[in-house]
Design an enzyme around this catalytic site. Sequence first.
Site, PDB file in Angstrom:
ATOM      1  N   ASP A 196     -51.441 -17.190  87.785  1.00  0.00           N
ATOM      2  CA  ASP A 196     -50.504 -17.809  87.648  1.00  0.00           C
ATOM      3  C   ASP A 196     -50.072 -18.732  89.284  1.00  0.00           C
ATOM      4  OD1 ASP A 196     -47.984 -18.134  88.166  1.00  0.00           O
ATOM      5  OD2 ASP A 196     -47.323 -15.913  88.886  1.00  0.00           O
ATOM      6  N   HIS A 246     -43.812 -13.601  81.742  1.00  0.00           N
ATOM      7  CA  HIS A 246     -44.780 -14.511  82.091  1.00  0.00           C
ATOM      8  C   HIS A 246     -45.728 -13.890  80.630  1.00  0.00           C
ATOM      9  CE1 HIS A 246     -45.375 -16.205  85.802  1.00  0.00           C
ATOM     10  NE2 HIS A 246     -44.987 -15.133  86.295  1.00  0.00           N
TER      11      HIS A 246
END
Length: 132
Positions: A21, A124
Amino acid sequence: DLVTSRMSELRELPNVIITGDLNIVHTELDIKNWKGNHNKTAGVLDSEIAYVDRWIESGWVDVARQLTGPVQGPYTWWSYRGKAFDNDAGWRIDYHLASPAMAQRAQSVHVDRAVDYASRYSDHAPLRIIYS
């Protein structure tokens, strides 16, 4: 900076993937609401995007983009606020950056998005890439 310097060293190795990320979109294709966020919101600032530009220009390959082509998304993050997930108003901020040799081995990409908001286990969704 230290990250860019280390990435330069790693890029010389044949089979390297940096994943995770990054919290930065790279282009307009990586966020549903570019106009509302560009240069106003962290993760969509030109100074942040410049880092991703430098890494790509130095030879790293954004494997998900390589495999999907110039399409909107696929998103890997959605805010918990509003109906971002339900409306697929997401951001593509999770990456596989690969050395050129490794990028050539990429075969397919899939974002493991939950079927509905209630099934989410995170803001996510995993970005899965199959390499030969």
